[in-house]
Design a protein around this motif. Structure first.
Motif: not given
Length: 263
Positions: A138-148, A185-192, A235-241, A250-253
């Motif tokens: 869940m956190g991986r998906m949230a981080l990728d979205v914010e990175a994009v 630019h790829n999302a994994r370049d930012t949150v790899g 941790i990001v996934g837990a906060i999302t749920l 907001q936390v991710t940014r």
């Protein structure tokens, strides 16, 4: 002629049903046998089980469930030194890590059980106390979205524009032009892995994550980078749920993307 054969068949069927009807009635009205005494559960046993369950107050993260313990040890290490590995069991140290990662009050954003689950890898205690794989997804998906979102919010990069091989002209709009940034630019370049691992070490997550390395003398070859990255994503996934996508965004940014150095 065919009608007479059908009538005779119906008469034979009716007579057969009448002959078997008393047997069917007697079978349906037969009373069921009572349950033997040896199979009955006494009230005292039920009350004892309920009392034992309610009196157990130890949290799940602090102990291995009794029902998941084998009577004999089945995992044997070729090198006995690889069995010597201690993990954090201090809630105060865990709260300090959450405060450094999420800011003031970060240790109170998640319930106690969820805080421990987010930093628990499946290699710890054979996964018997739960592990963070689903939270990390869940956190991986949230981080990728914010990175994009962060990539397409920047001005359009001239290097990202590509010419069509058939000389076709696509629809042009100033707000659509930054989308071409995703070409270079790829999302994994930012949150790899490298970025999230550096962030995890800066907040002390490497001293609080619970896992069992393959070789205690070489944590890098045992997958320490993957474990730390998965813990940050969990941790990001837990906060999302727990709080929803608005709080997680907001936390991710503010607490993750803002602390990752830009290339």
């Amino acid at each position: 002629m065919a009608l007479q054969q059908c009538r005779s068949s119906l008469l034979r069927s009716r007579s057969t049903v009448r002959a078997l009807l008393p047997c069917a009635r007697s079978y349906a009205t037969t009373t069921a046998t009572e349950t033997p005494e040896s199979f009955k559960i006494s009230e005292s046993t039920e009350s004892t089980t309920t009392t034992t369950t309610t009196t157990t107050t130890e949290p799940r993260w602090s102990r291995t469930p009794a029902g998941m313990k084998a009577p004999l040890q089945m995992d044997f290490a070729k090198n006995p030194r690889n069995k010597v590995w201690a993990v954090n069991n201090d809630p105060a140290r865990l709260d300090q890590m959450y405060e450094r990662l999420l800011g003031q009050g970060g240790s109170k954003m998640l319930p106690e059980e969820l805080k421990w689950l987010a930093v628990t890898h499946k290699s710890f205690d054979q996964g018997r106390r739960g592990f963070n794989d689903r939270l990390a997804l869940m956190g991986r998906m949230a981080l990728d979205v914010e990175a994009v979102k962060d990539i397409v919010s920047k001005p359009a990069d001239p290097k990202a524009q590509q010419t069509d091989e058939f000389d076709r002209q696509a629809f042009q709009h100033p707000k659509l032009t930054p989308v071409d940034n995703l070409n270079i630019h790829n999302a994994r370049d930012t949150v790899g892995k490298a970025q999230l691992t550096a962030l995890a070490k800066s907040v002390g997550l490497d001293n609080t994550v619970r896992w069992k390395p393959r070789s205690v003398n070489n944590l890098e070859s045992s997958g320490a980078e993957v474990v730390l990255t998965g813990a940050v994503m969990a941790i990001v996934g837990a906060i999302t749920l727990q709080h929803g996508s608005a709080v997680a965004t907001q936390v991710t940014r503010e607490r993750i993307l803002a602390r990752i150095p830009k290339n």
